[in-house]
Design a protein around this motif. Sequence first.
Motif, mmCIF file in Angstrom:
data_model
loop_
_atom_site.group_PDB
_atom_site.id
_atom_site.type_symbol
_atom_site.label_atom_id
_atom_site.label_comp_id
_atom_site.label_asym_id
_atom_site.label_seq_id
_atom_site.Cartn_x
_atom_site.Cartn_y
_atom_site.Cartn_z
ATOM 1 N N GLY A 158 0.838 -1.198 0.000
ATOM 2 C CA GLY A 158 0.000 0.000 0.000
ATOM 3 C C GLY A 158 0.868 1.242 0.000
ATOM 4 O O GLY A 158 1.953 1.264 -0.552
ATOM 5 N N GLY A 159 0.408 2.296 0.652
ATOM 6 C CA GLY A 159 1.196 3.513 0.748
ATOM 7 C C GLY A 159 0.714 4.592 -0.194
ATOM 8 O O GLY A 159 0.086 4.326 -1.220
ATOM 9 N N THR A 160 1.044 5.835 0.153
ATOM 10 C CA THR A 160 0.567 6.994 -0.603
ATOM 11 C C THR A 160 1.287 7.147 -1.927
ATOM 12 O O THR A 160 0.676 7.355 -2.978
ATOM 13 C CB THR A 160 0.764 8.268 0.244
ATOM 14 O OG1 THR A 160 0.150 8.086 1.516
ATOM 15 C CG2 THR A 160 0.168 9.470 -0.443
ATOM 16 N N ALA A 161 2.611 7.030 -1.880
ATOM 17 C CA ALA A 161 3.425 7.393 -3.040
ATOM 18 C C ALA A 161 3.270 6.430 -4.209
ATOM 19 O O ALA A 161 3.585 6.786 -5.346
ATOM 20 C CB ALA A 161 4.889 7.475 -2.629
ATOM 21 N N THR B 165 -8.364 -12.831 -8.965
ATOM 22 C CA THR B 165 -7.147 -13.204 -8.254
ATOM 23 C C THR B 165 -6.134 -13.709 -9.277
ATOM 24 O O THR B 165 -6.464 -13.973 -10.440
ATOM 25 C CB THR B 165 -7.417 -14.314 -7.228
ATOM 26 O OG1 THR B 165 -7.810 -15.512 -7.922
ATOM 27 C CG2 THR B 165 -8.507 -13.900 -6.256
ATOM 28 N N TRP B 166 -4.899 -13.844 -8.825
ATOM 29 C CA TRP B 166 -3.835 -14.283 -9.740
ATOM 30 C C TRP B 166 -4.175 -15.631 -10.378
ATOM 31 O O TRP B 166 -3.989 -15.820 -11.583
ATOM 32 C CB TRP B 166 -2.513 -14.394 -8.978
ATOM 33 C CG TRP B 166 -1.343 -14.727 -9.846
ATOM 34 C CD1 TRP B 166 -0.829 -15.963 -10.100
ATOM 35 C CD2 TRP B 166 -0.547 -13.806 -10.600
ATOM 36 N NE1 TRP B 166 0.237 -15.873 -10.954
ATOM 37 C CE2 TRP B 166 0.440 -14.562 -11.279
ATOM 38 C CE3 TRP B 166 -0.558 -12.428 -10.765
ATOM 39 C CZ2 TRP B 166 1.402 -13.965 -12.103
ATOM 40 C CZ3 TRP B 166 0.401 -11.837 -11.591
ATOM 41 C CH2 TRP B 166 1.365 -12.609 -12.242
ATOM 42 N N GLU C 180 1.956 -12.126 -5.274
ATOM 43 C CA GLU C 180 1.608 -11.589 -3.963
ATOM 44 C C GLU C 180 1.081 -10.160 -4.085
ATOM 45 O O GLU C 180 0.095 -9.786 -3.455
ATOM 46 C CB GLU C 180 2.825 -11.623 -3.039
ATOM 47 C CG GLU C 180 3.294 -13.029 -2.672
ATOM 48 C CD GLU C 180 4.057 -13.710 -3.800
ATOM 49 O OE1 GLU C 180 4.483 -13.010 -4.762
ATOM 50 O OE2 GLU C 180 4.207 -14.945 -3.749
ATOM 51 N N GLU C 181 1.744 -9.358 -4.918
ATOM 52 C CA GLU C 181 1.337 -7.963 -5.034
ATOM 53 C C GLU C 181 0.002 -7.840 -5.749
ATOM 54 O O GLU C 181 -0.845 -7.021 -5.378
ATOM 55 C CB GLU C 181 2.419 -7.173 -5.776
ATOM 56 C CG GLU C 181 2.235 -5.685 -5.705
ATOM 57 C CD GLU C 181 3.429 -4.918 -6.219
ATOM 58 O OE1 GLU C 181 3.399 -3.683 -6.141
ATOM 59 O OE2 GLU C 181 4.385 -5.551 -6.711
ATOM 60 N N LEU D 286 -6.411 -7.001 -3.882
ATOM 61 C CA LEU D 286 -7.774 -7.488 -3.634
ATOM 62 C C LEU D 286 -7.971 -7.932 -2.187
ATOM 63 O O LEU D 286 -9.025 -8.443 -1.831
ATOM 64 C CB LEU D 286 -8.079 -8.671 -4.568
ATOM 65 C CG LEU D 286 -7.881 -8.400 -6.061
ATOM 66 C CD1 LEU D 286 -8.053 -9.701 -6.849
ATOM 67 C CD2 LEU D 286 -8.861 -7.363 -6.558
ATOM 68 N N GLY D 287 -6.930 -7.760 -1.381
ATOM 69 C CA GLY D 287 -7.036 -8.214 0.006
ATOM 70 C C GLY D 287 -6.976 -9.717 0.130
ATOM 71 O O GLY D 287 -7.456 -10.290 1.101
#
Length: 683
Positions: A266-269, A347-348, A367-368, A373-374
């Motif tokens: 996650g993360g903003t950037a 999903t993958w 994984e990413e 999708l949680g």
Amino acid sequence: ERNLIAVDNKRGRVKDAIQKYIDYMKEKEAAGEVDIVPPFEGIQGVEGKELSLVNGFFYDTALPRQLEDFDYCPATRYIQWSFLEEMAGPAFSIAASQGLSYNSFSWNSFASDLETYSWDNVQSSAPGVLLSAELMGYDEDTWDCCVNHYENYDWEEFLDGNEDVKLALEILGYHKGTWESTSIEDNRSWSDLTEFQQAAAQYICYEEPSWNEDTLPWMPTNPSTPKDASFTAPAVNYKDWSDLSILEKTNAVKLGYNDDTWDEYGGTAQYLSFSDLKPEWQTAARALGYDEETWDCYVNHYMDYSFSEIQDDDDPKFALAFKVLGWTPEGWDSTSTKDDSLTQYKTWDELTELEQAAAEYICYTREEWNSRLGVSDEEDDFDTCPSGRYINWGALEVLAGPSYVTAASKGLFYSQNRWDAFDNPIEDLDWESLMVSAPGTLHSLSAMNYNEDTWDCCVHHYDNFDYYELLSEGYSEVVDALQILGYDAVKWDSGYEEDRDWSELTEFEQTAAEYLCYSEPLWNGDPLPWNVKRATPAKDAANEACPEIDSKTWDELTKQQRFSAQILKYDRETWDSDEGNSVTSLSWDSLSDRMRVAAEALGYTEETWDCCVNHYEDYTFLEITLFNDEKFKLSFNILGWSANAWESVTDRDDPDAEDKEWDELTPLQQAAARYQCYTPETW
């Protein structure tokens, strides 16, 4: 019957058909109808080396076995001609030689004129051969892909239901002119193709030897594959937060990451391309080893690019990767989720191989991709609920990022009061109802790392499900948890509200509540921010605490205690091993008077002996069902016991849980075992 064996091999592996044929012939031999079982094993290869069947191919056993078989194409086509009759059966060999006019040369070198025709052309020009092709395991799909590789198709035919094949060909560098030209040949070897191009070639049913036009038998190789990109991700890209150095964590924090958002991608950037990062963010990204190329691919995945920028890239495969994933210019640049590519919500494992290759081309890992999708790659659907939901509103933008706040406020209509007090009407809806009444929320839910499993458990706690709906839709363990908490169908469906505090629940009941994704503050209805101090659970009524001697080793026992233990048939080995002996299989009522005195001297009572030592194994199932404690009965049901299995003198009816290690049990099963006084060691 031999014909049936060959037909049964359709879309399967030859090994299965061979085994069935061997079994069939053995039955005939046993019945005296045949004299010999064909010697399928130990067939001699070149220079007398034994050949082995590996994934449907024959290799010299001395060679490395790295070439995989086709999952889709009939494997019998890749057996060399000289072994065909023995390994695939006479019917298959006749179909190949007489029906499709193969000989040793045309078979081993894939040089039959028939292979240049599509299924439809074969049907129109030589319909009689189709029966032979079907006998060999082919139908229209497998013939056109595995044998013809769509070479007999015109380019326009790919526009009618075969768009993915067209995309695969475009990834390989083809367009209408080069595909339909009879003077242009593709002279690249498999090792000249990049990873993305190899995936495209596999999509049209090529593997390395068939692409290279190798003759049978195929010899496996492991050539190096050119990378699609000239850059690689910095090492920090694959580190967990706990593995980052202090300096790396400092720079990650500058980019808006914390321990949760870093590990959950996650993360903003991450939503900004490198050129759009603030100067101080660019400095932090460079300190982590990123540059513009690696950031835009491995972190941003080009999400901040416009579709025109994607199409203008010098590498045509770049734009094709987005097309394979279903993106259109309108959908990519739209601010509405209704135009999103459907692959965004797969999903993958739900992606096709070509879609997976396209995702890898823009630097996604399994994984990413799933993290968006949680979805966890762990065996369980989720180990924990998405942690962002438990950050108080005032700190949400800083800790989870602006995009998370936007998803929560604009997408799911949270305000500060609704968020901190868990008082949003949307939380009263299960996932399915939410998708029907407000499908536009899917994008926001995904941004907050929710999927159907995590929403229904972590947010909704199954409140909107009917009791029998849970039973009929595979939620039997949820029903077990509800029963442990004292619910039955009437009580659950009536909307009864639990008024007990968390500290009033027993340990068994707390585990059941945790199975429904409650924690102590959630159960108690505490608003955010939480200041959690774990309450001591109430004691379960089923058993008293096991005596202290239960945890002592033989050497720690006094002389008198050892004497009492010996009366109970213990010695050093059986005492320290927790394996028990002939006496531990007896309930208190079945012990002799002398044994009871010895057990009492060790601190046991009837209740603690039957639970801590015997674990109720000497009880009949009727005695268990008559026990005046509903949770006691449920603990046996949760572990899979039925009356027939419990009373059986053999172990063939034992439930699966009996054969599992402690760590393989579900949390609910572990709680049930603890309720019967098991520890990880005694289990």
